[in-house]
Design a protein around this motif. Structure first.
Motif, PDB file in Angstrom:
ATOM      1  N   SER A   1       0.730  -1.231   0.096  1.00  0.00           N
ATOM      2  CA  SER A   1       0.000  -0.312   0.048  1.00  0.00           C
ATOM      3  C   SER A   1       0.898   1.141   0.095  1.00  0.00           C
ATOM      4  CB  SER A   1      -0.849  -0.112   1.171  1.00  0.00           C
ATOM      5  OG  SER A   1      -0.252   0.208   2.452  1.00  0.00           O
ATOM      6  N   VAL A   2       0.687   2.182  -0.642  1.00  0.00           N
ATOM      7  CA  VAL A   2       1.292   3.262  -0.825  1.00  0.00           C
ATOM      8  C   VAL A   2       0.566   4.680  -0.102  1.00  0.00           C
ATOM      9  CG1 VAL A   2       2.225   5.272  -2.663  1.00  0.00           C
ATOM     10  CG2 VAL A   2       2.115   2.817  -3.247  1.00  0.00           C
ATOM     11  N   GLU A   3       1.438   4.951   0.892  1.00  0.00           N
ATOM     12  CA  GLU A   3       1.096   6.184   1.670  1.00  0.00           C
ATOM     13  C   GLU A   3       1.980   7.145   1.444  1.00  0.00           C
ATOM     14  OE1 GLU A   3       0.315   5.309   5.846  1.00  0.00           O
ATOM     15  OE2 GLU A   3      -0.742   3.712   5.343  1.00  0.00           O
ATOM     16  N   THR A   4       1.431   8.583   1.453  1.00  0.00           N
ATOM     17  CA  THR A   4       2.769   9.517   1.246  1.00  0.00           C
ATOM     18  C   THR A   4       3.378   9.880   2.815  1.00  0.00           C
ATOM     19  OG1 THR A   4       1.078  10.510  -0.157  1.00  0.00           O
ATOM     20  CG2 THR A   4       2.820  12.047   0.885  1.00  0.00           C
ATOM     21  N   PRO A   5       4.494   9.594   2.852  1.00  0.00           N
ATOM     22  CA  PRO A   5       5.172   9.847   4.149  1.00  0.00           C
ATOM     23  C   PRO A   5       5.250  11.239   4.554  1.00  0.00           C
ATOM     24  CG  PRO A   5       6.764   9.635   2.456  1.00  0.00           C
ATOM     25  CD  PRO A   5       5.364   9.201   1.800  1.00  0.00           C
ATOM     26  N   PRO A   6       5.323  11.485   5.925  1.00  0.00           N
ATOM     27  CA  PRO A   6       5.306  12.880   6.440  1.00  0.00           C
ATOM     28  C   PRO A   6       6.557  13.678   5.432  1.00  0.00           C
ATOM     29  CG  PRO A   6       5.468  11.546   8.067  1.00  0.00           C
ATOM     30  CD  PRO A   6       5.339  10.697   6.809  1.00  0.00           C
ATOM     31  N   SER A   7       6.544  14.704   5.274  1.00  0.00           N
ATOM     32  CA  SER A   7       7.742  15.622   4.849  1.00  0.00           C
ATOM     33  C   SER A   7       8.763  16.098   5.619  1.00  0.00           C
ATOM     34  CB  SER A   7       7.095  16.992   3.949  1.00  0.00           C
ATOM     35  OG  SER A   7       6.387  17.779   4.746  1.00  0.00           O
ATOM     36  N   THR A   8       8.593  15.968   6.938  1.00  0.00           N
ATOM     37  CA  THR A   8       9.477  16.511   7.985  1.00  0.00           C
ATOM     38  C   THR A   8       9.640  15.123   8.841  1.00  0.00           C
ATOM     39  OG1 THR A   8       7.580  17.249   9.558  1.00  0.00           O
ATOM     40  CG2 THR A   8       8.455  19.004   7.950  1.00  0.00           C
ATOM     41  N   PRO A   9      10.898  15.385   9.569  1.00  0.00           N
ATOM     42  CA  PRO A   9      11.412  13.921  10.180  1.00  0.00           C
ATOM     43  C   PRO A   9      10.262  14.136  11.492  1.00  0.00           C
ATOM     44  CG  PRO A   9      13.226  15.444   9.510  1.00  0.00           C
ATOM     45  CD  PRO A   9      12.200  16.284   9.313  1.00  0.00           C
ATOM     46  N   GLN A  10      10.308  12.991  11.925  1.00  0.00           N
ATOM     47  CA  GLN A  10       9.341  12.371  13.029  1.00  0.00           C
ATOM     48  C   GLN A  10      10.234  12.014  14.106  1.00  0.00           C
ATOM     49  OE1 GLN A  10       5.980  12.812  12.602  1.00  0.00           O
ATOM     50  NE2 GLN A  10       6.903  13.928  10.888  1.00  0.00           N
ATOM     51  N   HIS A  11      11.069  13.233  14.703  1.00  0.00           N
ATOM     52  CA  HIS A  11      11.815  12.760  15.721  1.00  0.00           C
ATOM     53  C   HIS A  11      11.699  11.889  16.795  1.00  0.00           C
ATOM     54  CE1 HIS A  11      15.011  15.238  13.768  1.00  0.00           C
ATOM     55  NE2 HIS A  11      14.250  16.159  13.621  1.00  0.00           N
ATOM     56  N   GLU A  12      12.587  11.040  17.377  1.00  0.00           N
ATOM     57  CA  GLU A  12      12.340  10.220  18.247  1.00  0.00           C
ATOM     58  C   GLU A  12      13.628  10.269  19.224  1.00  0.00           C
ATOM     59  OE1 GLU A  12      11.492   6.127  17.583  1.00  0.00           O
ATOM     60  OE2 GLU A  12      10.082   6.508  15.968  1.00  0.00           O
ATOM     61  N   PRO A  13      13.682  10.296  20.635  1.00  0.00           N
ATOM     62  CA  PRO A  13      14.819  10.290  21.274  1.00  0.00           C
ATOM     63  C   PRO A  13      15.785   9.154  21.043  1.00  0.00           C
ATOM     64  CG  PRO A  13      12.941   9.949  22.639  1.00  0.00           C
ATOM     65  CD  PRO A  13      12.575   9.980  21.261  1.00  0.00           C
ATOM     66  N   ARG A  14      17.077   9.248  21.002  1.00  0.00           N
ATOM     67  CA  ARG A  14      17.829   7.991  21.049  1.00  0.00           C
ATOM     68  C   ARG A  14      17.914   7.606  22.207  1.00  0.00           C
ATOM     69  NH1 ARG A  14      24.038   8.901  18.849  1.00  0.00           N
ATOM     70  NH2 ARG A  14      24.931   6.443  19.469  1.00  0.00           N
ATOM     71  N   PRO A  15      17.637   6.357  22.385  1.00  0.00           N
ATOM     72  CA  PRO A  15      17.648   5.563  23.682  1.00  0.00           C
ATOM     73  C   PRO A  15      19.069   5.171  24.167  1.00  0.00           C
ATOM     74  CG  PRO A  15      16.367   4.150  22.255  1.00  0.00           C
ATOM     75  CD  PRO A  15      17.110   5.330  21.398  1.00  0.00           C
ATOM     76  N   PRO A  16      19.285   5.094  25.452  1.00  0.00           N
ATOM     77  CA  PRO A  16      20.654   4.844  25.667  1.00  0.00           C
ATOM     78  C   PRO A  16      21.103   3.375  25.587  1.00  0.00           C
ATOM     79  CG  PRO A  16      19.365   4.986  27.794  1.00  0.00           C
ATOM     80  CD  PRO A  16      18.457   5.459  26.573  1.00  0.00           C
ATOM     81  N   ASP A  17      22.146   2.881  25.267  1.00  0.00           N
ATOM     82  CA  ASP A  17      22.485   1.643  25.100  1.00  0.00           C
ATOM     83  C   ASP A  17      21.814   0.965  23.754  1.00  0.00           C
ATOM     84  OD1 ASP A  17      24.309   1.656  26.871  1.00  0.00           O
ATOM     85  OD2 ASP A  17      22.844   0.889  28.535  1.00  0.00           O
ATOM     86  N   GLU A  18      21.388   1.886  22.805  1.00  0.00           N
ATOM     87  CA  GLU A  18      20.667   1.281  21.308  1.00  0.00           C
ATOM     88  C   GLU A  18      21.796   0.753  20.452  1.00  0.00           C
ATOM     89  OE1 GLU A  18      17.721   3.677  18.261  1.00  0.00           O
ATOM     90  OE2 GLU A  18      19.604   4.749  18.653  1.00  0.00           O
ATOM     91  N   SER A  19      21.146  -0.485  20.215  1.00  0.00           N
ATOM     92  CA  SER A  19      21.929  -1.153  19.130  1.00  0.00           C
ATOM     93  C   SER A  19      21.939  -0.674  17.756  1.00  0.00           C
ATOM     94  CB  SER A  19      21.400  -2.776  18.927  1.00  0.00           C
ATOM     95  OG  SER A  19      20.126  -2.750  18.295  1.00  0.00           O
ATOM     96  N   VAL A  20      22.900  -0.945  17.027  1.00  0.00           N
ATOM     97  CA  VAL A  20      22.698  -0.544  15.467  1.00  0.00           C
ATOM     98  C   VAL A  20      21.568  -0.714  14.770  1.00  0.00           C
ATOM     99  CG1 VAL A  20      24.360  -0.398  13.338  1.00  0.00           C
ATOM    100  CG2 VAL A  20      25.444  -0.447  15.670  1.00  0.00           C
ATOM    101  N   VAL A  21      21.277  -2.077  14.828  1.00  0.00           N
ATOM    102  CA  VAL A  21      19.916  -2.430  14.194  1.00  0.00           C
ATOM    103  C   VAL A  21      18.712  -1.599  14.705  1.00  0.00           C
ATOM    104  CG1 VAL A  21      18.509  -4.130  13.754  1.00  0.00           C
ATOM    105  CG2 VAL A  21      20.679  -4.833  13.841  1.00  0.00           C
TER     106      VAL A  21
END
Length: 145
Positions: free
Chosen positions: A52-72
């Motif tokens: 299904s094709v949805e139009t993505p938002p044109s601005t970033p949807q910022h999320e905080p970077r969790p501590p000890d986040e893995s690369v994946v």
């Protein structure tokens, strides 16, 4: 007795490879598999499966970077933050960074920092490129065929 589905040739081959690897290489294979799985939706769409094709938002949807986040997990987060970017266009660069972490032992934090810069740079490049491209429907100089 519960009927079991017979494994495909690909599944049997993967299992054979997995069993032949040492513990460290198994972990690397699993991490790379998870990385590929994270990009699976884009790869399936590029391969022609219906999505299904949805139009993505044109601005970033910022999320905080969790501590000890893995690369994946960081790649998954950045794909959510920048849904307007085509992951298949960034596959080479993201997989190179993932390989540097998994295969060469590069620090996860440094790789994530670089991934964040990569996604931001692609977003900024895409924004400037789309601003420079004229709308073909408003081309007054077009000659009729």
């Amino acid at each position: 007795m519960i009927p079991m589905e017979r494994a495909s040739a690909h599944e049997r081959r993967m299992l054979k490879i997995l069993r032949a690897l040492n513990a460290q290489d198994r972990a690397t294979l699993m991490a790379f598999g998870e990385f590929l799985l994270a990009g699976g939706a884009a790869l399936r769409a590029a391969g022609g499966e219906c999505a299904s094709v949805e139009t993505p938002p044109s601005t970033p949807q910022h999320e905080p970077r969790p501590p000890d986040e893995s690369v994946v997990a960081a790649i998954k987060r950045l794909r959510r933050v920048y849904p307007m970017l085509d992951p298949s266009e960034m596959l080479h660069e993201t997989s190179a960074l993932m390989a540097a972490h998994v295969l060469q032992g590069r620090d996860a934090g440094a790789v994530i920092d670089e991934l964040e810069r990569l996604f931001l740079a692609r977003y900024e490049t895409q924004g400037s490129r789309s601003a420079e491209e004229p709308d073909p429907s408003t081309n007054q100089d077009a000659q009729p065929l």
